[in-house]
Scaffold this motif. Structure first.
Motif, PDB file in Angstrom:
ATOM      1  N   VAL A 188     -46.370  11.965 -13.421  1.00 10.53           N
ATOM      2  CA  VAL A 188     -46.138  12.030 -11.974  1.00 10.53           C
ATOM      3  C   VAL A 188     -46.112  13.484 -11.520  1.00 10.53           C
ATOM      4  CG1 VAL A 188     -44.453  11.628 -10.151  1.00 10.53           C
ATOM      5  CG2 VAL A 188     -44.935   9.828 -11.809  1.00 10.53           C
TER       6      VAL A 188
ATOM      7  N   CYS B  35     -48.396   4.948  -8.277  1.00 10.78           N
ATOM      8  CA  CYS B  35     -48.275   6.165  -7.467  1.00 10.78           C
ATOM      9  C   CYS B  35     -46.877   6.773  -7.627  1.00 10.78           C
ATOM     10  CB  CYS B  35     -48.555   5.857  -5.997  1.00 10.78           C
ATOM     11  SG  CYS B  35     -47.305   4.815  -5.196  1.00 10.78           S
ATOM     12  N   GLU B  36     -46.689   7.962  -7.074  1.00 11.31           N
ATOM     13  CA  GLU B  36     -45.396   8.651  -7.215  1.00 11.31           C
ATOM     14  C   GLU B  36     -44.248   7.833  -6.653  1.00 11.31           C
ATOM     15  OE1 GLU B  36     -41.950  10.745  -6.010  1.00 11.31           O
ATOM     16  OE2 GLU B  36     -43.493  10.233  -4.527  1.00 11.31           O
TER      17      GLU B  36
ATOM     18  N   GLN C 130     -41.540  16.234 -15.397  1.00 12.44           N
ATOM     19  CA  GLN C 130     -41.874  16.335 -13.969  1.00 12.44           C
ATOM     20  C   GLN C 130     -41.259  17.583 -13.354  1.00 12.44           C
ATOM     21  OE1 GLN C 130     -40.881  12.982 -11.539  1.00 12.44           O
ATOM     22  NE2 GLN C 130     -41.625  11.474 -13.014  1.00 12.44           N
TER      23      GLN C 130
ATOM     24  N   LEU D 197     -43.546   4.695  -8.966  1.00 15.78           N
ATOM     25  CA  LEU D 197     -42.961   5.051 -10.251  1.00 15.78           C
ATOM     26  C   LEU D 197     -41.551   5.613 -10.075  1.00 15.78           C
ATOM     27  CD1 LEU D 197     -46.118   6.571 -11.957  1.00 15.78           C
ATOM     28  CD2 LEU D 197     -44.934   4.462 -12.603  1.00 15.78           C
ATOM     29  N   ARG D 198     -41.326   6.326  -8.977  1.00 22.23           N
ATOM     30  CA  ARG D 198     -39.985   6.832  -8.687  1.00 22.23           C
ATOM     31  C   ARG D 198     -38.994   5.674  -8.516  1.00 22.23           C
ATOM     32  NH1 ARG D 198     -39.298   8.563  -2.688  1.00 22.23           N
ATOM     33  NH2 ARG D 198     -41.119   9.853  -3.152  1.00 22.23           N
TER      34      ARG D 198
END
Length: 278
Positions: free
Chosen positions: A206, A172-173, A241, A176-177
């Motif tokens: 993302v 998920c965002e 992104q 991964l962030r």
């Protein structure tokens, strides 16, 4: 002094920053994980107990359905979660005299939010003092501080995903962030909290549906340019992104949700057909 704790970046940073003052960690089941999601609930309870024990603190578990109640009256991040936290804090008043809320945003980045510097203290009275723990550190500064803490690398939990058997879904965002930051610092491989591999293609996909999320991508790009300038593909993925328009990210998220609903319906229909065939 007790403090709210869910295992995220803000929670761990506040915990380690104030370890000499804190006495209890309070986790609320039902806010970021469904009450009936027993596997994740058990995993989080185990995490909280282990972290509290290693710090010489108590782990207090609270169960609440306020997230379900408030979702019909506004946005959970913008309105609901702060009110829900304060409701639990008030319920504990008398047993505790002060509670600390980990700040999401830095002092210079304060903005109207569900839980923030201007509103949380308003729930204080003679019986209970509510402290919103904001500081100068931005999110990336917090992860840099946590990257050298084995306890955080093992138990950090940023994911609200519902992936069976996964503590953090790693896709998920938010996952991964955080993984991108740890990767830039050379600490991702040492983090048991994120067992799946990271790739530039995953980072490039993302979607950032809000302008506020773009700050994290910029911070990660700056970290990579500073510490790992040879990671050209990962830097390009973060730039991708940032170049993707907000409106496109919103439409793609809606489309992905629709596809997932169709897949779930198809899976249930297939299970029903196979059950009837037997």
């Amino acid at each position: 002094m007790p403090r709210f704790f869910q295992g995220g970046v803000d929670s761990f940073f506040t915990l380690l920053k104030g370890r000499d003052e804190l006495t209890d960690l309070v986790y609320i089941h039902g806010f970021d994980v469904r009450l009936d999601d027993w596997p994740r609930r058990h995993a989080i309870a185990s995490m909280g107990g282990a972290v509290a024990a290693s710090m010489g603190m108590r782990f207090i578990e609270v169960e609440s359905n306020l997230a379900r109640v408030l979702e019909d009256f506004g946005s959970w991040p913008l309105h609901g979660h702060g009110f829900a936290l304060m409701s639990v804090a008030r319920a504990l008043a008398g047993d505790i005299s002060e509670i600390r809320v980990p700040g999401t945003h830095s002092l210079k980045g304060q903005k109207p939010w569900g839980s923030w510097l201007d509103t949380d203290p308003l729930f204080s009275d003679q019986r209970l003092s509510v402290v919103h723990d904001a500081c100068e550190a931005e999110r990336v500064d917090k992860i840099i501080a946590l990257a050298d803490q084995p306890l955080a690398l093992r138990y950090l939990r940023v994911c609200w995903g519902r992936v069976d058997g996964m503590y953090n879904c790693c896709r998920c965002e938010k996952c991964l962030r955080t993984m991108a930051t740890l990767h830039a610092l050379g600490k991702l491989e040492a983090s048991a909290a994120f067992p799946l591999p990271l790739s530039a293609s995953l980072v490039g996909r993302v979607l950032l549906p809000r302008y506020g999320l773009r700050a994290y991508a910029r911070e990660n790009m700056e970290l990579l340019q500073r510490y790992r300038p040879d990671e050209r593909e990962m830097i390009a993925a973060l730039r991708k992104q940032l170049r993707r328009p907000i409106w496109l990210s919103i439409r793609l998220i809606k489309w992905h949700k629709r596809i997932n609903r169709w897949r779930n319906h198809a899976a249930r229909l297939n299970a029903w057909i196979q059950g009837g065939a037997r």
